[in-house]
Design a protein around this motif. Structure first.
Motif, PDB file in Angstrom:
ATOM      1  N   GLU A   1       0.817  -1.214   0.000  1.00  0.00           N
ATOM      2  CA  GLU A   1       0.000   0.000   0.000  1.00  0.00           C
ATOM      3  C   GLU A   1       0.852   1.266   0.000  1.00  0.00           C
ATOM      4  O   GLU A   1       0.506   2.254  -0.645  1.00  0.00           O
ATOM      5  N   VAL A   2       1.937   1.241   0.752  1.00  0.00           N
ATOM      6  CA  VAL A   2       2.792   2.445   0.839  1.00  0.00           C
ATOM      7  C   VAL A   2       3.935   2.409  -0.176  1.00  0.00           C
ATOM      8  O   VAL A   2       4.801   3.274  -0.172  1.00  0.00           O
ATOM      9  N   GLY A   3       3.937   1.384  -1.036  1.00  0.00           N
ATOM     10  CA  GLY A   3       4.882   1.350  -2.142  1.00  0.00           C
ATOM     11  C   GLY A   3       6.291   0.921  -1.794  1.00  0.00           C
ATOM     12  O   GLY A   3       7.236   1.304  -2.489  1.00  0.00           O
ATOM     13  N   ILE A   4       6.461   0.117  -0.738  1.00  0.00           N
ATOM     14  CA  ILE A   4       7.822  -0.302  -0.367  1.00  0.00           C
ATOM     15  C   ILE A   4       7.940  -1.828  -0.309  1.00  0.00           C
ATOM     16  O   ILE A   4       8.805  -2.367   0.372  1.00  0.00           O
ATOM     17  N   LEU A   5       7.064  -2.537  -1.021  1.00  0.00           N
ATOM     18  CA  LEU A   5       7.142  -3.992  -1.059  1.00  0.00           C
ATOM     19  C   LEU A   5       8.349  -4.424  -1.883  1.00  0.00           C
ATOM     20  O   LEU A   5       8.498  -4.037  -3.037  1.00  0.00           O
ATOM     21  N   ARG A   6       9.206  -5.212  -1.272  1.00  0.00           N
ATOM     22  CA  ARG A   6      10.382  -5.721  -1.980  1.00  0.00           C
ATOM     23  C   ARG A   6       9.994  -6.947  -2.806  1.00  0.00           C
ATOM     24  O   ARG A   6       9.268  -7.822  -2.351  1.00  0.00           O
ATOM     25  N   MET A   7      10.535  -7.018  -4.029  1.00  0.00           N
ATOM     26  CA  MET A   7      10.255  -8.150  -4.912  1.00  0.00           C
ATOM     27  C   MET A   7      11.523  -8.512  -5.679  1.00  0.00           C
ATOM     28  O   MET A   7      12.320  -7.636  -6.031  1.00  0.00           O
TER      29      MET A   7
ATOM     30  N   LYS B   1       9.968   7.734  -7.086  1.00  0.00           N
ATOM     31  CA  LYS B   1       9.556   6.680  -8.017  1.00  0.00           C
ATOM     32  C   LYS B   1       9.535   7.201  -9.452  1.00  0.00           C
ATOM     33  O   LYS B   1       9.965   6.521 -10.386  1.00  0.00           O
ATOM     34  N   ASN B   2       9.030   8.414  -9.622  1.00  0.00           N
ATOM     35  CA  ASN B   2       8.963   8.994 -10.965  1.00  0.00           C
ATOM     36  C   ASN B   2      10.350   9.212 -11.550  1.00  0.00           C
ATOM     37  O   ASN B   2      10.588   8.976 -12.736  1.00  0.00           O
ATOM     38  N   LEU B   3      11.269   9.661 -10.703  1.00  0.00           N
ATOM     39  CA  LEU B   3      12.642   9.885 -11.163  1.00  0.00           C
ATOM     40  C   LEU B   3      13.280   8.567 -11.580  1.00  0.00           C
ATOM     41  O   LEU B   3      13.890   8.474 -12.651  1.00  0.00           O
ATOM     42  N   GLN B   4      13.136   7.549 -10.734  1.00  0.00           N
ATOM     43  CA  GLN B   4      13.755   6.262 -11.083  1.00  0.00           C
ATOM     44  C   GLN B   4      13.163   5.705 -12.379  1.00  0.00           C
ATOM     45  O   GLN B   4      13.890   5.152 -13.216  1.00  0.00           O
ATOM     46  N   LYS B   5      11.851   5.858 -12.569  1.00  0.00           N
ATOM     47  CA  LYS B   5      11.216   5.363 -13.794  1.00  0.00           C
ATOM     48  C   LYS B   5      11.718   6.123 -15.010  1.00  0.00           C
ATOM     49  O   LYS B   5      11.989   5.533 -16.069  1.00  0.00           O
ATOM     50  N   THR B   6      11.847   7.439 -14.883  1.00  0.00           N
ATOM     51  CA  THR B   6      12.354   8.244 -16.007  1.00  0.00           C
ATOM     52  C   THR B   6      13.774   7.820 -16.369  1.00  0.00           C
ATOM     53  O   THR B   6      14.116   7.673 -17.549  1.00  0.00           O
TER      54      THR B   6
ATOM     55  N   ALA C   1      16.524   3.111  -5.867  1.00  0.00           N
ATOM     56  CA  ALA C   1      15.806   4.003  -4.952  1.00  0.00           C
ATOM     57  C   ALA C   1      15.718   3.340  -3.584  1.00  0.00           C
ATOM     58  O   ALA C   1      15.375   2.162  -3.476  1.00  0.00           O
ATOM     59  N   VAL C   2      16.039   4.086  -2.539  1.00  0.00           N
ATOM     60  CA  VAL C   2      16.058   3.533  -1.176  1.00  0.00           C
ATOM     61  C   VAL C   2      14.962   4.220  -0.356  1.00  0.00           C
ATOM     62  O   VAL C   2      14.991   5.436  -0.164  1.00  0.00           O
ATOM     63  N   TYR C   3      14.020   3.423   0.109  1.00  0.00           N
ATOM     64  CA  TYR C   3      12.904   3.928   0.895  1.00  0.00           C
ATOM     65  C   TYR C   3      13.079   3.521   2.361  1.00  0.00           C
ATOM     66  O   TYR C   3      13.864   2.641   2.700  1.00  0.00           O
ATOM     67  N   SER C   4      12.320   4.167   3.249  1.00  0.00           N
ATOM     68  CA  SER C   4      12.274   3.689   4.623  1.00  0.00           C
ATOM     69  C   SER C   4      11.547   2.335   4.608  1.00  0.00           C
ATOM     70  O   SER C   4      10.711   2.104   3.719  1.00  0.00           O
ATOM     71  N   PRO C   5      11.828   1.366   5.474  1.00  0.00           N
ATOM     72  CA  PRO C   5      12.637   1.516   6.684  1.00  0.00           C
ATOM     73  C   PRO C   5      14.139   1.283   6.494  1.00  0.00           C
ATOM     74  O   PRO C   5      14.869   1.283   7.470  1.00  0.00           O
ATOM     75  N   THR C   6      14.576   1.038   5.251  1.00  0.00           N
ATOM     76  CA  THR C   6      16.018   0.859   5.040  1.00  0.00           C
ATOM     77  C   THR C   6      16.771   2.108   5.479  1.00  0.00           C
ATOM     78  O   THR C   6      17.868   2.036   6.031  1.00  0.00           O
TER      79      THR C   6
END
Length: 366
Positions: A14-20, A314-319, A329-334
């Motif tokens: 939901e918050v967009g930080i699911l690792r896959m 996210k937009n920057l990484q996609k571009t 891209a490194v998100y919390s909680p990392t």
């Protein structure tokens, strides 16, 4: 049980930080730890292939832990070689840097000791401290004054744990100051050189001639050396103690001899190719000259660009991906909430044209 696990996964999604797990991508590499390009160096690969052709048993499984059937002349020789190269009395090899840190910090400190760690120390050290019976304290990142204020209050044996080059901010530890403090307060300093080895010669301990002031060091080979595994540099007594009491060493099946041979071959290759680190340094300078705001050191191959807006990040990484630039891209909680970032890794094989174009796109978003 499964419902609880799925709820935690759904929350991350939901918050967009699911690792896959994803297939390895094709593109311009600005995200791997292959700083000197050795992971895909054809000349090095040819040397390794020749050694395997001359001795195919290098590819055989070790068949057990090193204390049972997994020891060999090759791993013993490689440990002696590594110790000599780094000017330490002894070296002990592990299959990964994670296991090496797990062995060190879960084994050496006991319930009467204190481990004082930099607040940004690697997760492997954090996990190891949980396995230890020692008390763990944190000091502010790269802050010798805060470290000293904590050391002053301790009455029993202390360990101080730092990295020489931090992988998230790309900044260097004030290694000489911290080594002096550890010596002043009779604390055992342990330094993780994972990201510094190969980038700064054999690491910052060697650069500043601190061999006698650093109790133990961890050198990993899956980054600048393009191989795998890790070594703990230490005294012979510490090595023997780890062999006798470190669970991650005792209960792990040894790697194939090919790994140990590849590590020693990699050291020799580094000596033959000083131009690789020179080219890396040139590329770091090119990136820094583009005037991107970053907390990272001007000498570091890791350059962090802070973007505390998940959607913008996210937009920057996609571009960048649309332009064939591979970044991470490194998100919390990392990292702490509000310090999310794009982590740029520079390499000896990146071109000036690609670095300039990469930074041009980043500037459009910040």
């Amino acid at each position: 049980m499964l419902k609880k696990f799925q709820e935690a996964l759904d929350k991350r999604k939901e918050v967009g930080i699911l690792r896959m797990l994803k297939p390895k991508l094709n593109g311009i590499d600005f995200y791997s730890n292959d700083y000197l390009g050795l992971a895909g160096n054809e000349e090095l690969q040819a040397q390794l292939l020749l050694k395997v052709q001359e001795n195919p048993t290098l590819l055989s499984g070790s068949s057990g832990s090193r204390l049972i059937s997994g020891n060999s002349n090759i791993v013993d020789e490689t440990e002696k070689y590594i110790a000599e190269q780094h000017q330490y009395p002894a070296a002990l090899l592990f299959s990964s840097g994670y296991n090496a840190n797990l062995a060190l910090f879960s084994t050496l400190p006991d319930r009467h000791d204190t481990i004082i760690v930099d607040e940004q120390i690697h997760r492997s050290v954090q996990d190891a401290c949980r396995m230890s019976h020692a008390k763990k304290l944190k000091f502010r990142h790269n802050d010798p004054e805060d470290l000293e204020s904590i050391l002053k209050k301790q009455t029993g044996p202390c360990y101080v744990a730092i990295e020489s080059l931090y992988s998230m901010d790309g900044d260097l530890a004030p290694l000489q100051e911290i080594a002096a403090l550890a010596k002043k307060y009779n604390a055992a300093l342990i330094v993780d050189e994972a990201h510094a080895f190969g980038v700064f010669g054999y690491g910052l301990i060697e650069k500043y001639d601190l061999h006698h002031d650093v109790f133990a060091a961890v050198i990993t080979y899956g980054k600048a050396l393009g191989a795998h595994g890790a070594a703990i540099l230490c005294d012979e007594t510490v090595k023997s103690y780890l062999v006798n009491f470190a669970s991650p060493f005792i209960y792990t099946t040894a790697a194939q001899d090919f790994l140990w041979m590849a590590i020693q071959t990699g050291y020799e290759f580094l000596k033959q190719k000083p131009e690789l680190s020179e080219k890396l340094n040139q590329n770091i300078s090119i990136f820094r000259n583009q005037n991107i705001d970053t907390p990272s050191s001007e000498l570091s191959p890791i350059q962090a660009v802070l973007i505390p807006d998940n959607q913008k990040l996210k937009n920057l990484q996609k571009t960048l991906s649309d332009h064939d630039f591979l970044t991470y891209a490194v998100y919390s909680p990392t990292v702490k909430t509000g310090t999310e970032r794009l982590r740029i890794c520079l390499h000896s094989f990146n071109t000036e044209e690609d670095i300039v174009e990469l930074t041009r796109i980043i500037k459009e978003f910040i």
